[in-house]
Scaffold this motif. Structure first.
Motif, mmCIF file in Angstrom:
data_model
loop_
_atom_site.group_PDB
_atom_site.id
_atom_site.type_symbol
_atom_site.label_atom_id
_atom_site.label_comp_id
_atom_site.label_asym_id
_atom_site.label_seq_id
_atom_site.Cartn_x
_atom_site.Cartn_y
_atom_site.Cartn_z
ATOM 1 N N ASP A 160 0.975 -1.178 0.014
ATOM 2 C CA ASP A 160 -0.044 0.035 -0.195
ATOM 3 C C ASP A 160 0.788 1.338 0.089
ATOM 4 N N MET A 161 0.080 2.531 -0.413
ATOM 5 C CA MET A 161 0.887 3.653 -0.205
ATOM 6 C C MET A 161 0.521 4.600 0.827
ATOM 7 N N PHE A 162 1.446 5.175 1.851
ATOM 8 C CA PHE A 162 0.892 5.978 2.777
ATOM 9 C C PHE A 162 2.072 6.801 3.267
ATOM 10 N N ILE A 163 1.535 8.000 4.033
ATOM 11 C CA ILE A 163 2.482 8.848 4.657
ATOM 12 C C ILE A 163 2.122 9.035 6.114
ATOM 13 N N ASN A 164 2.967 8.864 6.959
ATOM 14 C CA ASN A 164 2.782 9.390 8.505
ATOM 15 C C ASN A 164 3.470 10.975 8.509
ATOM 16 N N PHE A 165 2.290 11.724 8.697
ATOM 17 C CA PHE A 165 2.306 13.027 8.525
ATOM 18 C C PHE A 165 2.326 13.954 9.881
ATOM 19 N N GLU A 166 3.211 14.930 10.368
ATOM 20 C CA GLU A 166 2.687 15.813 11.303
ATOM 21 C C GLU A 166 2.507 17.118 10.739
ATOM 22 N N LEU A 167 0.951 17.222 10.979
ATOM 23 C CA LEU A 167 0.186 18.340 10.351
ATOM 24 C C LEU A 167 0.896 19.787 10.685
ATOM 25 N N ILE A 168 1.196 19.901 12.004
ATOM 26 C CA ILE A 168 1.470 21.537 12.391
ATOM 27 C C ILE A 168 2.607 21.814 11.737
ATOM 28 N N SER A 169 3.424 21.046 11.570
ATOM 29 C CA SER A 169 4.868 21.608 10.973
ATOM 30 C C SER A 169 4.799 20.979 9.362
ATOM 31 N N GLY A 170 4.085 20.231 9.129
ATOM 32 C CA GLY A 170 3.947 20.030 7.657
ATOM 33 C C GLY A 170 5.119 18.750 7.283
ATOM 34 N N THR A 171 5.707 17.953 8.204
ATOM 35 C CA THR A 171 6.565 17.162 8.008
ATOM 36 C C THR A 171 6.109 15.695 7.889
ATOM 37 N N PRO A 172 6.537 15.050 6.905
ATOM 38 C CA PRO A 172 6.387 13.461 6.253
ATOM 39 C C PRO A 172 7.485 12.939 7.118
ATOM 40 N N VAL A 173 7.059 11.988 8.212
ATOM 41 C CA VAL A 173 8.211 11.566 8.823
ATOM 42 C C VAL A 173 8.483 10.080 8.421
ATOM 43 N N SER A 174 7.301 9.337 7.917
ATOM 44 C CA SER A 174 7.682 8.119 6.876
ATOM 45 C C SER A 174 6.593 7.929 6.165
ATOM 46 N N ALA A 175 7.036 7.583 4.985
ATOM 47 C CA ALA A 175 6.503 7.335 3.637
ATOM 48 C C ALA A 175 6.752 6.152 2.689
ATOM 49 N N ALA A 176 5.938 5.848 2.235
ATOM 50 C CA ALA A 176 6.441 4.682 0.966
ATOM 51 C C ALA A 176 5.266 5.069 -0.268
ATOM 52 N N LYS A 177 5.943 5.442 -1.245
ATOM 53 C CA LYS A 177 5.268 5.713 -2.476
ATOM 54 C C LYS A 177 5.537 4.567 -3.474
ATOM 55 N N ARG A 178 4.715 3.744 -3.719
ATOM 56 C CA ARG A 178 4.821 2.625 -4.475
ATOM 57 C C ARG A 178 4.096 2.487 -5.669
ATOM 58 N N LEU A 179 4.546 2.358 -6.896
ATOM 59 C CA LEU A 179 3.899 2.183 -7.967
ATOM 60 C C LEU A 179 4.466 1.013 -8.787
ATOM 61 N N GLN A 180 3.487 0.244 -9.510
ATOM 62 C CA GLN A 180 3.804 -0.862 -10.291
ATOM 63 C C GLN A 180 3.622 -0.884 -11.838
ATOM 64 N N PHE A 181 4.581 -1.127 -12.540
ATOM 65 C CA PHE A 181 4.485 -0.654 -14.151
ATOM 66 C C PHE A 181 3.992 -2.176 -14.558
ATOM 67 N N ASN A 182 2.693 -1.796 -15.545
ATOM 68 C CA ASN A 182 2.402 -3.015 -16.129
ATOM 69 C C ASN A 182 2.017 -2.960 -17.608
ATOM 70 N N LEU A 183 2.414 -3.876 -18.358
ATOM 71 C CA LEU A 183 2.522 -3.924 -19.903
ATOM 72 C C LEU A 183 1.051 -4.232 -20.304
ATOM 73 N N GLU A 184 0.499 -3.328 -21.160
ATOM 74 C CA GLU A 184 -1.121 -3.714 -21.699
ATOM 75 C C GLU A 184 -0.744 -4.704 -22.806
ATOM 76 N N MET A 185 -0.619 -6.164 -22.583
ATOM 77 C CA MET A 185 -0.223 -6.874 -23.498
ATOM 78 C C MET A 185 -1.393 -7.125 -24.546
ATOM 79 N N GLU A 186 -1.324 -7.496 -25.693
ATOM 80 C CA GLU A 186 -2.418 -7.952 -26.737
ATOM 81 C C GLU A 186 -1.752 -8.577 -27.935
ATOM 82 N N PRO A 187 -2.418 -9.469 -28.849
ATOM 83 C CA PRO A 187 -1.981 -9.781 -29.727
ATOM 84 C C PRO A 187 -1.440 -8.596 -30.934
#
Length: 453
Positions: A386-413
């Motif tokens: 999953d993708m998430f951010i643990n964020f401190e709202l007052i200071s605007g600080t992301p303390v831990s985050a994971a930006k994950r993206l999968q690349f998939n081929l649209e295969m067809e004949p």
């Protein structure tokens, strides 16, 4: 002093004044002081702590790559169901540096050129080394055929002839390659033929920056090699001096104030920051918007609940790709809405990358269940994919985050092709990446003592 001699009225007045004074300080005086101090530290004007960190991050981001090894390429060539296995992670450090900075005091903007540099960490990747041989779709071959078939079918005879020369022997839609060659070092592409079709195809791939020159007769293809330690565009963002809510918000990229990628003004806007900085004083109702040139799109994370990090209270934000077919406001991301939209939980990357690719979360988590059923070997789970951010709202600080993206081929004949004509219609995962950060004690202690204590 005797009890009867005490002036209870005076004591009550003193206590009341102390309480009122304390409340006035806590809720009337202290918050403005805190806001003032935070503003002085997070603005992107010269001399601030944030400016130095923004220009050159003092620590690298974690960058991990997983690839999907295809175990039955012969069956897939006959229309069979793909069987794949997740191989990884290959661990890299990602260093971000912004240089050639220019301040515009009147517009309150900062201009800079971004450079991303990836460094392989064999110690953290072990037992993987990058020398493993892995079977993947031939991304260059299939990308050319499928995009021409989709958008310029009249050119197919020329492309068919050129590909037969360049990719000789053209026997499969798959290739078995060394992992690091595919990712960074490069796979050779032979463009030495003087045949017109071959030269035209090579020229087209070079102009689209799909391949890079290796020598006078050969090019090379890799996923990240052409972007490593190279300039990643000229950015202009707000410094936040005049309006703290604008801090980090993108004004323009490479001289353009909006994209021309999609059929619709709404989808072509730069919304948010570059994801390394956010304005302070956000609330649970706000979305964390960031724009990425790698996918030509802004994405907004939404509040998902309370969390903790290093003993500090945080806000947990999560990101979902949605279902474009049922989102009229996002139909400009579709090819021909509402019917021809990417499946739920995916995004069409072809307008941005010029290749028949769909983006999704790893292992198709939160995507249309049909995508998971059509491929064997995926094991989605929330913690790893999953993708998430643990964020401190007052200071605007992301303390831990994971930006994950999968690349998939649209295969067809590939229609009427003697080798590629029996391929199945399937969304085939090729690789996925994770860009993340988890602040260590050095940085969390600064946040803890300056803000909370």
């Amino acid at each position: 002093m005797k009890l009867e001699e005490l002036n209870f009225k005076k004591i009550a007045i003193i206590c009341a004044c102390t309480l009122v004074g304390g409340l006035t300080f806590c809720y009337g005086i202290f918050p403005p002081i805190l806001k003032f101090m935070l503003k002085q530290n997070v603005l992107l004007k010269p001399g601030t702590q944030m400016r130095g960190m923004f220009e050159k991050m003092p620590f690298p981001l974690d960058f991990k790559i997983h690839l999907f090894n295809v175990s039955n390429p012969e069956e897939i060539m006959k229309g069979g169901k793909p069987k794949i296995k997740d191989v990884g992670p290959y661990y890299f450090e990602e260093w971000k540096e912004k240089f050639d900075t220019e301040d515009d005091l009147e517009e309150d903007t900062l201009s800079f050129t971004l450079r991303n540099t990836w460094k392989f960490r064999p110690d953290l990747s072990s037992p993987l080394t990058g020398d493993e041989m892995i079977t993947l779709p031939n991304m260059l071959l299939m990308g050319v055929f499928l995009m021409v078939q989709r958008e310029r079918e009249a050119m197919m005879p020329l492309i068919r002839k050129g590909a037969k020369i360049i990719f000789d022997p053209l026997e499969s839609a798959f290739m078995t390659v060394r992992v690091m060659d595919f990712l960074f070092d490069g796979l050779p592409v032979d463009c030495s033929s003087q045949d017109f079709a071959s030269k035209a195809l090579c020229s087209g791939m070079e102009s689209e920056k799909v391949v890079l020159p290796l020598n006078d007769t050969h090019y090379q293809f890799s996923i990240f090699g052409g972007r490593n330690a190279t300039d990643a565009g000229r950015w202009v963002v707000y410094r936040g001096v005049k309006n703290i809510k604008d801090l980090g918000r993108i004004v323009s990229f490479n001289g353009e104030t909006e994209m021309d990628t999609y059929d619709g003004d709404e989808c072509n806007q730069f919304v948010g920051t570059d994801s390394t900085i956010f304005p302070p004083f956000l609330t649970k109702e706000d979305r964390l918007w960031a724009w990425s040139p790698e996918i030509c799109r802004s994405m907004g994370a939404t509040y998902g609940g309370k969390s903790k990090y290093a003993g500090m209270p945080m806000s947990y934000f999560e990101l979902d790709f949605g279902d474009l077919k049922n989102e009229p406001e996002n139909h400009c991301f579709c090819r021909d809405p509402p019917e021809d939209c990417p499946p739920k939980g995916t995004m069409d990357l072809a307008p941005c990358l010029g290749a028949p690719l769909l983006g999704s979360k790893p292992h198709f988590i939160d995507a249309d269940p049909k995508l998971l059923e059509e491929v064997q070997g995926l094991e989605p789970n929330r913690e790893d994919h999953d993708m998430f951010i643990n964020f401190e709202l007052i200071s605007g600080t992301p303390v831990s985050a994971a930006k994950r993206l999968q690349f998939n081929l649209e295969m067809e004949p590939v229609r009427d092709h003697e080798v590629l004509g029996n391929l199945p219609n399937v969304i085939l995962p090729v690789f996925w990446v994770q860009e993340g950060v988890s602040l260590n004690k050095t940085w969390t202690n600064q946040l803890k003592y300056q803000l909370f204590l």
